[in-house]
Each structure stands twice: as structure tokens, then as C-alpha cells.
Design a protein around this motif. Structure first.
Motif, PDB file in Angstrom:
ATOM      1  N   ASP A  67     -85.814 -11.446  14.862  1.00 46.73           N
ATOM      2  CA  ASP A  67     -86.260 -10.183  15.413  1.00 46.73           C
ATOM      3  C   ASP A  67     -86.150 -10.259  16.934  1.00 46.73           C
ATOM      4  O   ASP A  67     -85.604 -11.210  17.477  1.00 46.73           O
ATOM      5  N   GLU A  68     -86.680  -9.248  17.607  1.00 47.69           N
ATOM      6  CA  GLU A  68     -86.564  -9.184  19.062  1.00 47.69           C
ATOM      7  C   GLU A  68     -87.247 -10.366  19.754  1.00 47.69           C
ATOM      8  O   GLU A  68     -86.740 -10.923  20.715  1.00 47.69           O
ATOM      9  N   ASP A  69     -88.411 -10.776  19.235  1.00 45.55           N
ATOM     10  CA  ASP A  69     -89.137 -11.900  19.829  1.00 45.55           C
ATOM     11  C   ASP A  69     -88.590 -13.256  19.413  1.00 45.55           C
ATOM     12  O   ASP A  69     -88.833 -14.257  20.084  1.00 45.55           O
ATOM     13  N   HIS A  70     -87.891 -13.315  18.289  1.00 46.79           N
ATOM     14  CA  HIS A  70     -87.348 -14.565  17.758  1.00 46.79           C
ATOM     15  C   HIS A  70     -85.882 -14.343  17.373  1.00 46.79           C
ATOM     16  O   HIS A  70     -85.552 -14.247  16.192  1.00 46.79           O
ATOM     17  N   PRO A  71     -84.996 -14.285  18.373  1.00 46.88           N
ATOM     18  CA  PRO A  71     -83.602 -13.938  18.091  1.00 46.88           C
ATOM     19  C   PRO A  71     -82.868 -14.960  17.220  1.00 46.88           C
ATOM     20  O   PRO A  71     -81.842 -14.642  16.619  1.00 46.88           O
ATOM     21  N   TYR A  72     -83.376 -16.188  17.123  1.00 47.12           N
ATOM     22  CA  TYR A  72     -82.723 -17.211  16.304  1.00 47.12           C
ATOM     23  C   TYR A  72     -83.443 -17.441  14.977  1.00 47.12           C
ATOM     24  O   TYR A  72     -83.160 -18.384  14.260  1.00 47.12           O
ATOM     25  N   GLY A  73     -84.406 -16.599  14.672  1.00 48.44           N
ATOM     26  CA  GLY A  73     -85.136 -16.729  13.418  1.00 48.44           C
ATOM     27  C   GLY A  73     -86.491 -17.391  13.611  1.00 48.44           C
ATOM     28  O   GLY A  73     -86.929 -17.644  14.732  1.00 48.44           O
ATOM     29  N   HIS A  74     -87.128 -17.668  12.522  1.00 49.19           N
ATOM     30  CA  HIS A  74     -88.496 -18.198  12.542  1.00 49.19           C
ATOM     31  C   HIS A  74     -88.598 -19.610  11.961  1.00 49.19           C
ATOM     32  O   HIS A  74     -89.681 -20.066  11.598  1.00 49.19           O
ATOM     33  N   GLN A  75     -87.495 -20.350  11.909  1.00 46.78           N
ATOM     34  CA  GLN A  75     -87.502 -21.667  11.289  1.00 46.78           C
ATOM     35  C   GLN A  75     -88.406 -22.672  12.017  1.00 46.78           C
ATOM     36  O   GLN A  75     -88.840 -23.647  11.438  1.00 46.78           O
ATOM     37  N   ARG A  76     -88.703 -22.436  13.279  1.00 45.14           N
ATOM     38  CA  ARG A  76     -89.556 -23.365  14.025  1.00 45.14           C
ATOM     39  C   ARG A  76     -91.001 -23.380  13.519  1.00 45.14           C
ATOM     40  O   ARG A  76     -91.767 -24.263  13.879  1.00 45.14           O
ATOM     41  N   PHE A  77     -91.352 -22.422  12.678  1.00 42.92           N
ATOM     42  CA  PHE A  77     -92.684 -22.454  12.082  1.00 42.92           C
ATOM     43  C   PHE A  77     -92.869 -23.731  11.278  1.00 42.92           C
ATOM     44  O   PHE A  77     -93.969 -24.280  11.206  1.00 42.92           O
ATOM     45  N   GLU A  78     -91.800 -24.231  10.673  1.00 45.90           N
ATOM     46  CA  GLU A  78     -91.885 -25.478   9.921  1.00 45.90           C
ATOM     47  C   GLU A  78     -92.217 -26.644  10.853  1.00 45.90           C
ATOM     48  O   GLU A  78     -93.005 -27.517  10.509  1.00 45.90           O
ATOM     49  N   THR A  79     -91.623 -26.651  12.038  1.00 44.93           N
ATOM     50  CA  THR A  79     -91.909 -27.696  13.019  1.00 44.93           C
ATOM     51  C   THR A  79     -93.358 -27.604  13.492  1.00 44.93           C
ATOM     52  O   THR A  79     -94.056 -28.626  13.598  1.00 44.93           O
ATOM     53  N   ALA A  80     -93.818 -26.401  13.765  1.00 43.77           N
ATOM     54  CA  ALA A  80     -95.200 -26.210  14.202  1.00 43.77           C
ATOM     55  C   ALA A  80     -96.170 -26.631  13.097  1.00 43.77           C
ATOM     56  O   ALA A  80     -97.218 -27.227  13.377  1.00 43.77           O
ATOM     57  N   ALA A  81     -95.828 -26.348  11.858  1.00 44.07           N
ATOM     58  CA  ALA A  81     -96.684 -26.752  10.737  1.00 44.07           C
ATOM     59  C   ALA A  81     -96.756 -28.275  10.641  1.00 44.07           C
ATOM     60  O   ALA A  81     -97.824 -28.830  10.366  1.00 44.07           O
ATOM     61  N   SER A  82     -95.651 -28.953  10.884  1.00 43.31           N
ATOM     62  CA  SER A  82     -95.657 -30.421  10.863  1.00 43.31           C
ATOM     63  C   SER A  82     -96.586 -30.972  11.930  1.00 43.31           C
ATOM     64  O   SER A  82     -97.334 -31.929  11.694  1.00 43.31           O
ATOM     65  N   LEU A  83     -96.574 -30.371  13.095  1.00 43.09           N
ATOM     66  CA  LEU A  83     -97.468 -30.788  14.179  1.00 43.09           C
ATOM     67  C   LEU A  83     -98.931 -30.539  13.789  1.00 43.09           C
ATOM     68  O   LEU A  83     -99.797 -31.402  13.988  1.00 43.09           O
ATOM     69  N   ALA A  84     -99.199 -29.391  13.197  1.00 43.88           N
ATOM     70  CA  ALA A  84    -100.566 -29.069  12.765  1.00 43.88           C
ATOM     71  C   ALA A  84    -101.034 -30.040  11.683  1.00 43.88           C
ATOM     72  O   ALA A  84    -102.194 -30.484  11.691  1.00 43.88           O
ATOM     73  N   LEU A  85    -100.156 -30.396  10.759  1.00 46.51           N
ATOM     74  CA  LEU A  85    -100.525 -31.338   9.701  1.00 46.51           C
ATOM     75  C   LEU A  85    -100.824 -32.724  10.274  1.00 46.51           C
ATOM     76  O   LEU A  85    -101.759 -33.399   9.839  1.00 46.51           O
ATOM     77  N   GLY A  86    -100.050 -33.146  11.254  1.00 47.00           N
ATOM     78  CA  GLY A  86    -100.317 -34.424  11.913  1.00 47.00           C
ATOM     79  C   GLY A  86    -101.679 -34.426  12.588  1.00 47.00           C
ATOM     80  O   GLY A  86    -102.437 -35.403  12.497  1.00 47.00           O
ATOM     81  N   ALA A  87    -102.015 -33.327  13.260  1.00 42.95           N
ATOM     82  CA  ALA A  87    -103.318 -33.208  13.918  1.00 42.95           C
ATOM     83  C   ALA A  87    -104.442 -33.207  12.887  1.00 42.95           C
ATOM     84  O   ALA A  87    -105.501 -33.821  13.098  1.00 42.95           O
ATOM     85  N   LEU A  88    -104.223 -32.548  11.761  1.00 40.15           N
ATOM     86  CA  LEU A  88    -105.220 -32.519  10.690  1.00 40.15           C
ATOM     87  C   LEU A  88    -105.482 -33.924  10.137  1.00 40.15           C
ATOM     88  O   LEU A  88    -106.628 -34.330   9.965  1.00 40.15           O
ATOM     89  N   LEU A  89    -104.427 -34.666   9.879  1.00 38.91           N
ATOM     90  CA  LEU A  89    -104.594 -36.020   9.361  1.00 38.91           C
ATOM     91  C   LEU A  89    -105.288 -36.925  10.375  1.00 38.91           C
ATOM     92  O   LEU A  89    -106.112 -37.775  10.007  1.00 38.91           O
ATOM     93  N   LEU A  90    -104.993 -36.733  11.648  1.00 38.56           N
ATOM     94  CA  LEU A  90    -105.663 -37.502  12.696  1.00 38.56           C
ATOM     95  C   LEU A  90    -107.157 -37.176  12.725  1.00 38.56           C
ATOM     96  O   LEU A  90    -107.996 -38.070  12.873  1.00 38.56           O
ATOM     97  N   ALA A  91    -107.496 -35.909  12.537  1.00 40.44           N
ATOM     98  CA  ALA A  91    -108.908 -35.499  12.512  1.00 40.44           C
ATOM     99  C   ALA A  91    -109.628 -36.120  11.317  1.00 40.44           C
ATOM    100  O   ALA A  91    -110.750 -36.624  11.454  1.00 40.44           O
ATOM    101  N   VAL A  92    -108.994 -36.114  10.157  1.00 41.27           N
ATOM    102  CA  VAL A  92    -109.607 -36.706   8.966  1.00 41.27           C
ATOM    103  C   VAL A  92    -109.783 -38.211   9.164  1.00 41.27           C
ATOM    104  O   VAL A  92    -110.830 -38.778   8.830  1.00 41.27           O
ATOM    105  N   LEU A  93    -108.798 -38.864   9.734  1.00 40.14           N
ATOM    106  CA  LEU A  93    -108.896 -40.291  10.021  1.00 40.14           C
ATOM    107  C   LEU A  93    -110.084 -40.580  10.929  1.00 40.14           C
ATOM    108  O   LEU A  93    -110.862 -41.506  10.681  1.00 40.14           O
ATOM    109  N   THR A  94    -110.246 -39.769  11.951  1.00 44.15           N
ATOM    110  CA  THR A  94    -111.355 -39.949  12.892  1.00 44.15           C
ATOM    111  C   THR A  94    -112.699 -39.790  12.178  1.00 44.15           C
ATOM    112  O   THR A  94    -113.614 -40.594  12.383  1.00 44.15           O
ATOM    113  N   ILE A  95    -112.816 -38.795  11.331  1.00 42.26           N
ATOM    114  CA  ILE A  95    -114.060 -38.568  10.584  1.00 42.26           C
ATOM    115  C   ILE A  95    -114.371 -39.759   9.676  1.00 42.26           C
ATOM    116  O   ILE A  95    -115.502 -40.239   9.633  1.00 42.26           O
TER     117      ILE A  95
END
Length: 103
Positions: A67-95
């Protein structure tokens, strides 16, 4: 939705069901038997459940067309999700580490 995205969605929903049942059983049995190991494993399974929903969201968002804001598509959402999952696992490890230290 592409065949790849549909397969990913189906397998993730199966994972949601398995993780829900597994985490419930582990936490209940852990509390009843006073087993910190089972409770910690149940919490880890809950983090897997949260991760499943992050994957479902990323899968849905990444299928959107360019779309206009994402001219190359939205595939980077997968990369952002991987980063979020890593942060989640780090939080669980800390707990888990803090909980183990306090015991």
C-alpha cells in the motif's frame, strides 16, 4: 490467503490447542503437588501460547498487499514478530530465574 499462509495458520491453531491443554495441566498438577518445576514449565507453555498468537497476528499482517505506507508489502511483520518472540522468551527466562533465586 496463500496456501503457505493457510498451512501456517492451521498448524499454529493446533499449537494453540496443545499449549492451552499442556499449560493448564502442568500448572494445576504443579500447584497440587507443590512442584516448582512443573509450575515453571506450565508458565513456559503459557509463553508459547502467547507466542502462537503473535505468530497468527504476524501471519495475517504479512499477507496484506503493498500500500502507500508499505510499497514493498508487509512481509517485515514476520521479522518484527520474531523480535517480539525473542523479547517474550527473555522475559519468561527472567521471571523463572528470579523465582528460582527467591526459593
Amino acid at each position: 490467503m496463500s496456501e503457505r499462509a493457510a498451512a501456517a495458520s492451521r498448524s499454529t491453531w493446533v499449537s494453540v490447542g496443545v499449549n492451552l491443554v499442556l499449560s493448564t495441566i502442568q500448572i494445576v498438577v504443579g500447584v497440587l503437588s507443590k512442584s516448582q518445576g512443573l509450575i515453571a514449565d506450565g508458565i513456559h507453555s503459557l509463553s508459547d501460547l502467547v507466542a502462537d498468537f503473535v505468530v497468527l497476528l504476524a501471519n495475517r499482517q504479512s499477507q496484506k498487499d503493498a500500500d502507500e505506507d508499505h510499497p514493498y508489502g508487509h512481509q517485515r511483520f514476520e521479522t518484527a514478530a520474531s523480535l517480539a518472540l525473542g523479547a517474550l522468551l527473555l522475559a519468561v527466562l527472567t521471571i523463572v530465574l528470579v523465582s528460582a533465586r527467591d526459593q
